[in-house]
Design a protein around this motif. Structure first.
Motif, PDB file in Angstrom:
ATOM      1  N   ILE A  33      41.490  41.188  39.416  1.00 28.14           N
ATOM      2  CA  ILE A  33      41.912  41.803  38.146  1.00 28.14           C
ATOM      3  C   ILE A  33      40.725  41.979  37.210  1.00 28.14           C
ATOM      4  O   ILE A  33      40.450  43.065  36.711  1.00 28.14           O
ATOM      5  N   TYR A  34      39.988  40.892  36.979  1.00 28.03           N
ATOM      6  CA  TYR A  34      38.933  40.999  35.958  1.00 28.03           C
ATOM      7  C   TYR A  34      37.641  41.600  36.522  1.00 28.03           C
ATOM      8  O   TYR A  34      36.903  42.262  35.793  1.00 28.03           O
ATOM      9  N   ALA A  35      37.395  41.419  37.814  1.00 28.68           N
ATOM     10  CA  ALA A  35      36.102  41.869  38.347  1.00 28.68           C
ATOM     11  C   ALA A  35      36.053  43.371  38.585  1.00 28.68           C
ATOM     12  O   ALA A  35      34.995  43.920  38.897  1.00 28.68           O
ATOM     13  N   THR A  36      37.159  44.026  38.438  1.00 29.81           N
ATOM     14  CA  THR A  36      37.176  45.487  38.570  1.00 29.81           C
ATOM     15  C   THR A  36      37.483  46.172  37.242  1.00 29.81           C
ATOM     16  O   THR A  36      37.601  47.382  37.179  1.00 29.81           O
ATOM     17  N   GLY A  84      43.167  35.903  40.129  1.00 30.94           N
ATOM     18  CA  GLY A  84      42.699  36.598  38.927  1.00 30.94           C
ATOM     19  C   GLY A  84      41.452  37.433  39.158  1.00 30.94           C
ATOM     20  O   GLY A  84      41.223  38.432  38.477  1.00 30.94           O
ATOM     21  N   ARG A  85      40.664  37.035  40.147  1.00 32.99           N
ATOM     22  CA  ARG A  85      39.361  37.694  40.332  1.00 32.99           C
ATOM     23  C   ARG A  85      39.449  39.219  40.505  1.00 32.99           C
ATOM     24  O   ARG A  85      38.747  39.949  39.800  1.00 32.99           O
ATOM     25  N   SER A  92      36.910  43.392  31.040  1.00 26.02           N
ATOM     26  CA  SER A  92      36.878  41.982  31.427  1.00 26.02           C
ATOM     27  C   SER A  92      35.475  41.559  31.835  1.00 26.02           C
ATOM     28  O   SER A  92      35.032  40.440  31.517  1.00 26.02           O
TER      29      SER A  92
END
Lengths: 84, 84, 84, 84, 84, 84
Positions: free
Chosen positions: D53-56, D50-51, D60
């Motif tokens: 996806i949300y960290a970029t 998931g990282r 998010s």
């Protein structure tokens, strides 16, 4: 533009957060939220066009409820929660 | 329109935020959130049509829970957290 | 319907917001959030079907965390933040 | 399942909301948010997937920041805002 | 990785929530929100790539504003609202 | 870039959260939210391009209202809710 009437643009109708009862306090929370919307979008036709969209969408109904819940926190605190 | 009954439109049923127990306070938070929805959308058929949409969607369930959590903050504060 | 057990529907298990430790208070915040979900959607099969959707989605995980954070604000205040 | 280590599942590491400095209080807020996520989703492989996806994703990132901001409100209040 | 400088990763620059003026308190709220983002995503290139996405999207701008509003609640309370 | 004027970038116009009336306090909440947006996105042309998008979208209108509601909580507390 079919503009909302002037009284619907007053941010805090009555000019106070103090109400006699929780019911009136909750009604004020709704009014605060509604008049805020009017101030961002004062065109009644646009507002009316949006209503069938959000009023039939559960997520939108919850978003609207959340705004009222936040306004009500402020008003309830202002009134010391109408404690007896 | 299949309108929700009048008592489901009362904003603060019982007219007070004070409850005897946390359980009752939490139940009141749910009622406040629910009656708020009724006031925005008083058509029972629309509300019933929306239920299968949001009640099976995790994000919608969390949105609903969040609104209750916010209402509960207010009610818990009103009751001094039911401290013994 | 494969209904969640009755004890999972109690809104405030234990009937109090007061806990001995922050860890227990945080656990109670999670329980409050979870039982709230159960009250909106008491069908275990629907809840289980939703889990792989939200538990692998970062945005959903953050939504769930936010609800717990809000519940925890209430519980922490109730306990005067467990100050020594 | 590649499970997060036990210590990453403790809800309130250290067992207290009290910290010596605002910096440590903020770090605790991040830890609370992170460990909450671990408790919902304890599979490290899912979390790592998931990282990216949300960290970029700016939205998010803001959602994650908001959760920390809410946790920090609680911790800051617990510490009387570290007032001198 | 084009990493943000170390000072942009300090969670509470200055090490205190106390500021001389509301303007400085608001600026601190923005810094807290920004440095939080840096801690989740310390790659400057990723952050810069995200900027045109969220800074031109009204919903994203409001999300960012909301995070700052929440941080500011904490800082304003810490400063007793800079009451005269 | 068609930059917003300098005065629209002041974070807390007037340099205080204290206002004479609830109406002025609410107006200040709107200004705080608006100037925050200006600070993230100071290009007037981008802001104007965004307006028709969010001002005709009920969900966006509610997002904007929520930010104002949160700012107003802070300002109302600062003013002791303008209690008589």
């Amino acid at each position: 533009m079919n503009r909302v009437p002037d009284e619907a643009l007053v941010l805090i109708p009555g000019g106070t957060l103090i109400t006699a009862t929780p019911e009136e306090g909750r009604a004020l929370a709704i009014t605060l939220a509604r008049h805020m919307i009017h101030n961002i979008q004062p065109d009644l036709d646009v507002l009316k066009a949006g209503r069938p969209i959000y009023a039939t969408n559960p997520d939108s109904l919850m978003k609207a409820s959340q705004v009222v819940a936040i306004e009500f926190q402020t008003i309830a605190a202002a009134n010391n929660y109408w404690r007896p």
